[in-house]
Each structure stands twice: as structure tokens, then as C-alpha cells.
Design a protein around this motif. Structure first.
Motif, PDB file in Angstrom:
ATOM      1  N   SER A 149      17.008  88.616  24.146  1.00 52.69           N
ATOM      2  CA  SER A 149      18.439  88.737  24.439  1.00 52.69           C
ATOM      3  C   SER A 149      18.917  90.181  24.275  1.00 52.69           C
ATOM      4  O   SER A 149      19.733  90.666  25.071  1.00 52.69           O
ATOM      5  CB  SER A 149      19.247  87.809  23.528  1.00 52.69           C
ATOM      6  OG  SER A 149      18.988  88.088  22.156  1.00 52.69           O
ATOM      7  N   SER A 150      18.379  90.895  23.284  1.00 50.84           N
ATOM      8  CA  SER A 150      18.748  92.311  23.118  1.00 50.84           C
ATOM      9  C   SER A 150      18.244  93.141  24.287  1.00 50.84           C
ATOM     10  O   SER A 150      18.966  94.007  24.807  1.00 50.84           O
ATOM     11  CB  SER A 150      18.192  92.844  21.801  1.00 50.84           C
ATOM     12  OG  SER A 150      18.670  92.104  20.697  1.00 50.84           O
ATOM     13  N   ALA A 151      17.001  92.882  24.713  1.00 49.26           N
ATOM     14  CA  ALA A 151      16.459  93.604  25.861  1.00 49.26           C
ATOM     15  C   ALA A 151      17.237  93.282  27.131  1.00 49.26           C
ATOM     16  O   ALA A 151      17.515  94.168  27.948  1.00 49.26           O
ATOM     17  CB  ALA A 151      14.983  93.257  26.040  1.00 49.26           C
ATOM     18  N   ALA A 152      17.625  92.017  27.302  1.00 49.14           N
ATOM     19  CA  ALA A 152      18.409  91.637  28.475  1.00 49.14           C
ATOM     20  C   ALA A 152      19.792  92.290  28.446  1.00 49.14           C
ATOM     21  O   ALA A 152      20.313  92.690  29.497  1.00 49.14           O
ATOM     22  CB  ALA A 152      18.547  90.118  28.537  1.00 49.14           C
ATOM     23  N   TYR A 153      20.375  92.418  27.274  1.00 51.97           N
ATOM     24  CA  TYR A 153      21.677  93.079  27.154  1.00 51.97           C
ATOM     25  C   TYR A 153      21.589  94.530  27.631  1.00 51.97           C
ATOM     26  O   TYR A 153      22.444  95.003  28.395  1.00 51.97           O
ATOM     27  CB  TYR A 153      22.140  93.025  25.701  1.00 51.97           C
ATOM     28  CG  TYR A 153      23.421  93.770  25.431  1.00 51.97           C
ATOM     29  CD1 TYR A 153      24.651  93.166  25.650  1.00 51.97           C
ATOM     30  CD2 TYR A 153      23.399  95.077  24.951  1.00 51.97           C
ATOM     31  CE1 TYR A 153      25.834  93.854  25.400  1.00 51.97           C
ATOM     32  CE2 TYR A 153      24.562  95.771  24.693  1.00 51.97           C
ATOM     33  CZ  TYR A 153      25.790  95.152  24.922  1.00 51.97           C
ATOM     34  OH  TYR A 153      26.955  95.837  24.687  1.00 51.97           O
ATOM     35  N   VAL A 154      20.557  95.224  27.185  1.00 49.50           N
ATOM     36  CA  VAL A 154      20.396  96.625  27.598  1.00 49.50           C
ATOM     37  C   VAL A 154      20.062  96.717  29.080  1.00 49.50           C
ATOM     38  O   VAL A 154      20.615  97.549  29.808  1.00 49.50           O
ATOM     39  CB  VAL A 154      19.297  97.297  26.750  1.00 49.50           C
ATOM     40  CG1 VAL A 154      19.039  98.719  27.236  1.00 49.50           C
ATOM     41  CG2 VAL A 154      19.690  97.297  25.279  1.00 49.50           C
ATOM     42  N   LEU A 155      19.186  95.853  29.556  1.00 51.26           N
ATOM     43  CA  LEU A 155      18.760  95.903  30.956  1.00 51.26           C
ATOM     44  C   LEU A 155      19.910  95.591  31.904  1.00 51.26           C
ATOM     45  O   LEU A 155      20.078  96.262  32.926  1.00 51.26           O
ATOM     46  CB  LEU A 155      17.613  94.916  31.173  1.00 51.26           C
ATOM     47  CG  LEU A 155      16.961  94.923  32.561  1.00 51.26           C
ATOM     48  CD1 LEU A 155      16.335  96.282  32.841  1.00 51.26           C
ATOM     49  CD2 LEU A 155      15.904  93.831  32.661  1.00 51.26           C
ATOM     50  N   VAL A 172      26.180  87.474  22.041  1.00 53.89           N
ATOM     51  CA  VAL A 172      26.423  86.295  21.198  1.00 53.89           C
ATOM     52  C   VAL A 172      25.110  85.633  20.822  1.00 53.89           C
ATOM     53  O   VAL A 172      24.912  85.203  19.674  1.00 53.89           O
ATOM     54  CB  VAL A 172      27.360  85.308  21.931  1.00 53.89           C
ATOM     55  CG1 VAL A 172      27.428  83.985  21.185  1.00 53.89           C
ATOM     56  CG2 VAL A 172      28.755  85.895  22.063  1.00 53.89           C
ATOM     57  N   THR A 173      24.179  85.550  21.778  1.00 48.78           N
ATOM     58  CA  THR A 173      22.871  84.951  21.484  1.00 48.78           C
ATOM     59  C   THR A 173      22.130  85.750  20.425  1.00 48.78           C
ATOM     60  O   THR A 173      21.522  85.181  19.503  1.00 48.78           O
ATOM     61  CB  THR A 173      22.038  84.869  22.773  1.00 48.78           C
ATOM     62  OG1 THR A 173      22.757  84.135  23.767  1.00 48.78           O
ATOM     63  CG2 THR A 173      20.712  84.184  22.510  1.00 48.78           C
ATOM     64  N   SER A 174      22.156  87.068  20.530  1.00 47.05           N
ATOM     65  CA  SER A 174      21.494  87.907  19.530  1.00 47.05           C
ATOM     66  C   SER A 174      22.132  87.726  18.155  1.00 47.05           C
ATOM     67  O   SER A 174      21.423  87.601  17.141  1.00 47.05           O
ATOM     68  CB  SER A 174      21.563  89.373  19.952  1.00 47.05           C
ATOM     69  OG  SER A 174      20.939  89.587  21.200  1.00 47.05           O
ATOM     70  N   ALA A 175      23.460  87.708  18.122  1.00 50.41           N
ATOM     71  CA  ALA A 175      24.154  87.534  16.841  1.00 50.41           C
ATOM     72  C   ALA A 175      23.844  86.179  16.221  1.00 50.41           C
ATOM     73  O   ALA A 175      23.642  86.064  15.004  1.00 50.41           O
ATOM     74  CB  ALA A 175      25.657  87.695  17.049  1.00 50.41           C
TER      75      ALA A 175
END
Length: 265
Positions: A149-155, A172-175
Motif C-alpha cells: 500500500s505504501s508503494a502504491a501510494y508513491v507510485l 488509510v490501508t497503511s495506517a
């Protein structure tokens, strides 16, 4: 010898069926091979899930027990995410808004089911204690969700345009994954010990970090090898410039096919 033969047939051969069948089902372009792959995959997965009864003497049967415990939430999450993905802004095969609502409900129920395995009485227990593979699976899954999810947020932020809603969802998913990991490491569940969870969480983080470093090193080495190989290749041969005769011939051909007025005019 009989027990060893049973372990080979019902566990290792079944695992081979899952791997080979999955590859055929997903990557083969031949319809018959895809059907064969799906049959092998299903047969192997069923054999693994039946190991608590076919291989009760083997420690590997705990893995089959965990697979059987994850069928319910896994199906809910898979089907729910499919309905959500194909009911949005997609060019073909778009599902209805009702399917999207059903998909969201299925994903929520699947997540709550997984949470109940940690914080309620649904914890996989085999044979008389918490399944040891559950301690490996749950921290690894939470870390995997956080990483993806963090990688998808940045991408999405780099290549997407007007994707703030998707970025908020990934955030939200990462949190949520971070909160669940912190709570699991601080508080005991009905059957899960928080110290054991924290230890497995550290091991899972080391495994994921090692896998990421290994992948990065592999990509770097491939790039270095490719660069060295390309640098050792001779320069491509260049053609001589066209002569006056060739240019004149080319201009005549172009004039015959492009220039001039049509006969109707």
C-alpha cells in the motif's frame, strides 16, 4: 516407509500440482492446458487442505490446516476486490453499482474475519495450540499490506493524475496495518501471545527486507551485466550516404506516386 510415501503423495506432490497447475492456468495460451492447470491446482490445494486427516502424524499437516482456515476470508477478499475493481471506471466488463456495494461488503467481512482470528475465538488451533503457521502468516501479511500500500501510494502519486481518492485509500490501508501491528505486539489476544507475535513480526520484517534487498541487488547486477555486454559489442554498421543517381531515382518515384493532378480533374 509408508508414512514417508504418504507425505510425498499428499503434501509434496500436491504442492507441485499447485505450482505447476497455477503456472499453466495463468500463463498458458492453450485452452486445454489452462483447464488442465486449473484442475491440477484445485486437486493439489484440496490435497493440502486435507492433510490434517491424511497426514495427522506429520508436522506439515499444520500448514494444510492453516490453508483450510483461510479459505473463507480468502474467497471473500478475492471476489470482493474483483467486484470493486471491475465496477469502477474500466473500459470493458464493467459491473453494476450493486456489485460494487456487494464487493465492499465482502471485503469488510473478509477483513473482520481475519481480525477475529487474532482477537476472537476464531484463531486457527491445531492440534491443541495456536497453529504455528498462523504466527508466521499474520505478521507477514500485515507487513506485506503495509509495503504494497505504501508503494502504491508513491507510485500513484508519480504516474497518476487526479488520483487523490486512491492515494487516500492506500494511506488509510497503511495506517490500519501499522495500528494492527502495534496492537498485536502490545496486547494479547484470546489465544495469541503478544511477545510471540512481536518476535514473528521482527522475523517477517527481516525476511521482507532481505527479499527487497535481494531483488534490488539482482536488478542492479542485471543492469551491470547488460551494460558491460552492450559496451563490448561492435558499433552497428552505418550505410553510406545515397549517391546522386539514387537520389534522382527516388525523386522520380516519389513524383510518380505523389505529385501531379488526377485524370478526373
Amino acid at each position: 516407509m509408508e508414512e514417508a510415501t504418504q507425505a510425498i503423495v499428499f503434501f509434496w506432490l500436491a504442492g507441485l500440482f499447485v505450482v505447476v497447475g497455477g503456472m499453466l492456468a495463468f500463463f498458458s495460451k492453450v485452452q486445454g492446458q489452462r483447464r488442465l492447470g486449473g484442475a491440477l491446482f484445485g486437486l493439489g490445494l484440496l490435497s493440502l487442505m486435507l492433510t490434517p486427516w491424511t497426514l495427522p502424524f506429520s508436522p506439515s499437516s499444520a500448514f494444510g490446516h492453516l490453508l483450510g482456515s483461510l479459505v473463507g476470508p480468502g474467497v471473500l477478499l478475492g471476489v470482493g476486490l474483483y467486484q470493486i475493481a471491475f465496477s469502477g471506471h474500466v473500459p470493458v466488463g464493467r459491473l453494476s453499482r450493486t456489485d460494487r456495494t456487494v464487493g465492499i461488503v465482502m471485503v469488510v467481512v473478509g477483513v473482520l474475519w481475519l481480525e477475529a482470528m487474532h482477537w476472537w475465538v476464531l484463531t486457527p488451533t491445531y492440534p491443541g495450540e495456536v497453529n504455528r503457521y498462523w504466527y508466521i502468516f499474520w505478521p507477514t501479511m500485515l507487513l506485506g499490506v503495509l509495503t504494497l500500500s505504501s508503494a502504491a501510494y508513491v507510485l500513484v502519486g508519480l504516474v497518476g493524475q487526479q488520483r487523490q481518492q486512491e492515494q487516500r485509500l492506500m494511506l488509510v490501508t497503511s495506517a490500519l496495518a501499522i495500528v494492527l501491528m502495534v496492537l498485536g505486539a502490545m496486547f494479547n489476544g484470546p489465544s495469541v501471545d503478544h511477545q510471540r507475535f512481536a518476535t514473528e513480526l521482527i522475523f517477517a520484517a527481516a525476511d521482507i527486507f532481505g527479499a527487497m534487498v535481494g531483488a534490488a541487488v539482482a536488478i542492479l547486477l542485471f543492469a551491470v551485466v547488460l551494460t558491460v555486454y552492450e559496451s563490448q559489442q561492435p558499433a552497428p554498421q552505418r550505410l553510406a550516404p545515397p549517391t546522386e543517381q539514387q537520389l534522382e531515382q527516388a525523386s522520380q518515384i516519389i513524383a510518380q506516386h505523389v505529385g501531379g493532378e488526377s485524370e478526373d480533374e
